[in-house]
Design a protein around this motif. Structure first.
Motif, short mmCIF file in Angstrom:
data_model
loop_
_atom_site.label_atom_id
_atom_site.label_comp_id
_atom_site.label_asym_id
_atom_site.label_seq_id
_atom_site.Cartn_x
_atom_site.Cartn_y
_atom_site.Cartn_z
N HIS A 248 -27.89 20.92 73.73
CA HIS A 248 -26.64 20.21 73.83
C HIS A 248 -26.66 20.39 75.28
CE1 HIS A 248 -22.30 19.59 74.60
NE2 HIS A 248 -22.57 18.79 73.49
N LYS A 251 -29.35 18.07 77.09
CA LYS A 251 -29.03 16.58 76.95
C LYS A 251 -28.10 15.86 77.52
CE LYS A 251 -30.74 16.52 72.19
NZ LYS A 251 -30.13 16.49 70.75
N ALA A 255 -28.52 13.00 80.17
CA ALA A 255 -27.56 11.66 79.90
C ALA A 255 -26.81 11.19 81.28
CB ALA A 255 -26.56 11.89 78.86
N ILE A 256 -26.55 12.30 82.13
CA ILE A 256 -25.98 12.09 83.38
C ILE A 256 -26.74 11.42 84.29
CG2 ILE A 256 -24.77 13.05 85.41
CD1 ILE A 256 -23.50 15.17 83.40
N ASP B 8 -15.50 14.24 77.74
CA ASP B 8 -15.00 15.22 78.77
C ASP B 8 -15.92 15.39 80.08
OD1 ASP B 8 -16.83 16.24 77.04
OD2 ASP B 8 -16.44 18.35 77.84
N GLU B 9 -17.14 15.17 79.94
CA GLU B 9 -18.23 15.23 81.02
C GLU B 9 -17.93 14.14 82.17
OE1 GLU B 9 -20.23 17.63 81.93
OE2 GLU B 9 -20.32 16.04 83.78
N GLN B 10 -17.38 14.85 83.37
CA GLN B 10 -16.76 13.75 84.17
C GLN B 10 -17.90 12.93 84.78
OE1 GLN B 10 -14.81 15.64 87.65
NE2 GLN B 10 -13.09 14.70 87.09
N LEU B 12 -20.52 11.98 83.52
CA LEU B 12 -21.20 10.92 82.81
C LEU B 12 -20.05 9.67 82.23
CD1 LEU B 12 -23.48 10.20 80.76
CD2 LEU B 12 -22.25 11.74 78.81
N MET B 53 -17.91 16.79 71.07
CA MET B 53 -17.58 18.12 71.58
C MET B 53 -16.45 17.83 73.10
SD MET B 53 -20.29 21.00 71.44
CE MET B 53 -20.27 21.78 72.94
N LEU B 54 -15.34 17.79 72.38
CA LEU B 54 -14.03 17.76 73.27
C LEU B 54 -13.34 18.85 73.60
CD1 LEU B 54 -13.25 14.01 72.15
CD2 LEU B 54 -14.25 14.52 74.50
N PRO B 55 -13.03 19.24 74.42
CA PRO B 55 -11.55 20.19 74.74
C PRO B 55 -10.38 19.53 74.07
CG PRO B 55 -11.92 19.38 77.06
CD PRO B 55 -13.02 18.48 76.19
N ALA B 80 -24.55 14.82 71.93
CA ALA B 80 -25.68 15.75 72.24
C ALA B 80 -25.90 16.61 71.26
CB ALA B 80 -25.45 16.15 73.63
N GLN B 81 -25.02 16.83 70.10
CA GLN B 81 -25.47 17.85 69.03
C GLN B 81 -26.20 17.38 68.29
OE1 GLN B 81 -21.06 18.06 68.16
NE2 GLN B 81 -21.29 20.14 67.97
N GLU B 82 -26.89 18.31 67.53
CA GLU B 82 -28.18 17.99 66.65
C GLU B 82 -27.75 18.54 65.37
OE1 GLU B 82 -32.53 18.17 67.27
OE2 GLU B 82 -31.99 16.31 68.82
N LYS B 84 -25.69 19.49 63.56
CA LYS B 84 -24.53 20.04 63.18
C LYS B 84 -23.73 19.26 62.35
CE LYS B 84 -23.61 23.77 66.53
NZ LYS B 84 -23.12 24.14 68.06
N LYS B 101 -27.16 11.38 72.91
CA LYS B 101 -27.33 11.70 74.26
C LYS B 101 -28.67 12.32 74.34
CE LYS B 101 -22.58 12.46 75.23
NZ LYS B 101 -21.64 14.08 75.93
N PRO B 102 -29.45 11.97 75.33
CA PRO B 102 -29.18 11.08 76.31
C PRO B 102 -29.62 9.57 75.80
CG PRO B 102 -31.33 12.05 76.80
CD PRO B 102 -30.75 12.55 75.65
#
Lengths: 473, 226
Positions: A248, A251, A255-256, B8-10, B12, B53-55, B80-82, B84, B101-102
């Protein structure tokens, strides 16, 4: 010699061998006893017939005091041999060719005649004739009577044969019962094996058969399997989670990087835009590289090492780490106070010790409010080195305390991502400590802030001197 | 068209936002599940791009709550989870599309466009209204075979109207769907753009293609005759 051995077979063969030995001993005893009994009967027969023969000696009713053998009413077996003589050596009657024997009265002797074995008995008896005249005439009569003893052995053989057949039958029956019983007794082992065999990565459920739990001998095996399975499952799940989390993480970083480059190539841009985009992409790439680097470090630290190959002065490493992180602390006006600093040597590679110290210090600095202090304590008590680092931040949420050392765990995922953390720092610290039999703990101080406590085995002074001597060229 | 990005990933999020804006969309960004849920439930978005996956609140919960409120905005899941959470489960839970992702930014944009078309009941990327042909992939407009050069905002207004022919679209609706929160916007901006658009589309001796209904909004006329 790699022949497979079977407990069932060995058990059955051993029991059967014992049974056969017992049967042989029994048959031998029976033979001896039967022979004894049969000879006694034969001897009784000899004595009885001899007495009858003595009784058959009569006065001859002639002038001389002669005797004769009157066999009327007396049946002598056809194979029997006898000779009746009087004191003058005259033969009163005989049957068969009785050999000359030197026997006293009442004695028994065996003799072979024409290939047949005979048993002879000698009886000497007083016979009184003419009881009318002056106390009668005393005669001394000697009777030698013999019977072939072949019949005895026949009887013995007959009896033994009966015993042998009965024993063989019993042996057969017990063998069948034995096979059935042993199979039945070993069934729990087979069931246990089948159950253990069904355990796999997809199916960790292990429910041992009830029968296996019932036997004292199998219970330790059952619990050993249960514990092993539980341990394997735990470490497998940990590994699986790590792999999934690592994937995770990678990836996301990928991705970034990819999106930064794709965004740049979406249309023609000015030179400045390209320059800026490339520098941002490079930053993104550096972070990906850092994640990979830390993952490799963690993987390296999780390999076992040979004990006491390395040694370094923890206080020296700690002082270096304080110096390195000082610039970061100064920006936020945080004071790092080393309250106590013992000279102590630990069995760590210098690189790992320095990584441990700087990770813990940076962690404390990150969670410190501006203008606060971080208190550092390094003490050596006996054979343990004890390092505590305390910050005056918000402390750790109770729910997060347990997960702090899990790889990729972040107290708040979005916030920590921003601050550039990979979530691997504390996992790396734990791996460093665990590898040399030490420990690391994080707790909340009652008066606020978090305290990291690291306990490492300290190298005693004498051993240290030895080690440094051996390190010299 | 207005898109909500919950990620959440800034870094990205920044890249996706930039790319979508360059592709002609209005984009709003939420950095956590709670804020994402709030924005999504306003119902002004044409597509929602949602990370799992978010806070604060997981992507699954955001999607669940959205569907429970009977909001049918198309949702594209980014993850990006696999393993799950299987793709099947997500689609069954109300998601419309999925990207792992990606991913490729170009593919993300194409999928977003496809979701918008589907959401508006259109299946091809080329729209025909009356004698106007609108290519949503290349963002080109033809009237009777003649190319018409439009500004990005004019194009967006026309595209929005073309997705809803014969319906009356208010200025408020246009504002909501064509601008994100980062923009200063007033209804007279719309009026100016519509006026320009009408002028460019106009061919002498035909009725105007875009009708103005006082106090109600605009309508794209279908089947105008020469």
């Amino acid at each position: 010699m790699n022949k497979s051995a079977s407990i069932t077979r060995r058990l059955i063969v051993s029991v059967l061998l014992l049974e056969i030995l017992a049967a042989i001993a029994l048959i031998a005893a029976v033979t001896v006893d039967e022979r004894h009994v049969q000879y006694q009967a034969l001897d009784a027969n000899l004595r009885g017939t001899s007495n009858a023969l003595l009784g058959a000696v009569q006065d001859a009713e002639d002038e001389g005091d002669n005797l004769l053998l009157d066999l009327r009413g007396l049946s002598v077996p056809s194979g029997a041999m006898y000779r009746v003589t009087d004191e003058r050596g005259r033969t009163l009657g005989s049957a068969g060719d009785v050999p000359p024997l030197t026997l006293n009265d009442g004695e028994v002797q065996e003799h072979r005649i024409a290939g047949r074995s005979f048993r002879f008995f000698v009886l000497s008896g007083e016979r009184i004739t003419d009881p009318g005249k002056a106390g009668g005439v005393h005669h001394r009569v000697t009777i030698v009577y013999g019977l072939p003893d072949g019949g005895v052995w026949l009887e013995v053989l007959e009896a033994v044969r009966f015993f042998a057949i009965a024993t063989a039958l019993l042996l057969g029956v017990t063998t069948l019962v034995l096979i059935w019983t042993v199979r039945k007794l070993l069934l729990p082992i087979r069931l246990l094996a089948a159950e253990a065999e069904s355990i796999s990565v997809m199916n960790w459920r292990f429910s041992p058969p009830e029968s296996a739990r019932r036997f004292d001998e199998l219970r330790p095996l059952v619990s050993a399997i249960e514990q092993t399975v539980a341990r394997l499952q735990h470490s497998f799940q940990q590994q699986e989670r790590f792999t999934s989390d690592a994937a995770h993480e990678l990836k996301t970083d990928l991705a970034i990087v990819k999106s930064s480059l794709q965004l740049l190539s979406m249309k023609k841009r000015s030179a400045e835009e390209y320059e800026r985009g490339l520098s941002i992409s490079l930053q993104d790439f550096t972070r990906l590289e850092e994640t990979v680097q830390k993952m490799l470090t963690l993987a390296r630290l999780q390999q076992p090492i040979e004990p006491s190959v390395h040694a370094c002065h923890l206080n020296q490493m700690l002082e270096d780490a304080i110096e390195h992180s000082n610039s970061f602390a100064m920006v936020r006006q945080i004071s790092m106070r080393a309250l106590h600093m013992d000279v102590v040597s630990v069995p760590l590679d210098g690189r790992d010790a320095s990584l441990l110290c700087s990770n813990i210090l940076l962690n404390a600095l990150q969670h410190s409010p501006d203008r606060a202090s971080v208190d550092i304590n390094l003490q050596c008590t006996g054979d343990l080195a004890r390092l505590t680092v305390r910050d005056h931040g918000e402390g750790i949420h109770q729910a997060d305390l347990e997960s702090l050392f899990e790889p990729f765990f972040r107290v708040d995922s979005s916030r920590s991502r921003k601050s550039g953390g990979t979530g691997l720092g504390l996992s790396i610290c734990q791996a460093i400590c665990k590898r040399v039999g030490g420990s690391i703990q994080i707790a909340n101080d009652p008066s606020g802030g978090a305290v990291v406590t690291i306990v490492l085995p300290a190298i005693p002074v004498a051993a240290r001197a030895e080690l440094s001597a051996s390190l010299k060229p | 068209m207005r898109i909500l990005l919950v990620e959440d990933e800034q870094r990205l999020a920044h890249n996706i936002t930039e790319a979508l804006r360059e592709a002609g969309f209005a984009v709003d960004h939420a950095a956590d599940g709670v804020a994402g849920s709030h924005l999504a439930e306003q119902g002004v978005f044409d597509v929602i791009v949602l990370d799992l996956m978010l806070p604060g609140k997981s992507g699954q919960r955001v999607l669940q709550d959205l569907r429970r409120m009977r909001l049918h905005t198309p949702v594209l899941i980014l993850s990006a989870q696999e393993g799950k959470e299987s793709v099947v489960e997500l689609l069954n839970g109300g998601a419309d599309d999925y990207l792992a992702k990606p991913f490729d930014l170009g593919e993300l944009i194409a999928r977003v466009k496809a979701l918008i078309r589907r959401g508006k009941g259109v299946s091809t990327p080329v729209l025909h209204v009356s004698d106007v042909e609108l290519d949503t992939v290349h963002q080109t407009v033809f009237r009777r075979g003649q190319p018409i050069d439009l500004s990005p905002m004019e194009y967006r207004i026309l595209e929005y109207l073309a997705h809803r022919p014969r319906a009356v679209v208010s200025k408020q609706e246009l504002l909501e769907h064509l601008y994100d929160f980062d923009w200063e916007h007033h209804s007279n901006v719309i009026e100016a753009h519509v006026s320009n658009l009408r002028r460019k589309l106009n061919i002498p001796s035909t009725e105007p293609l875009i009708e103005t209904l006082r106090h109600r909004g605009y309508r794209l006329r279908e089947g105008t005759s020469a």
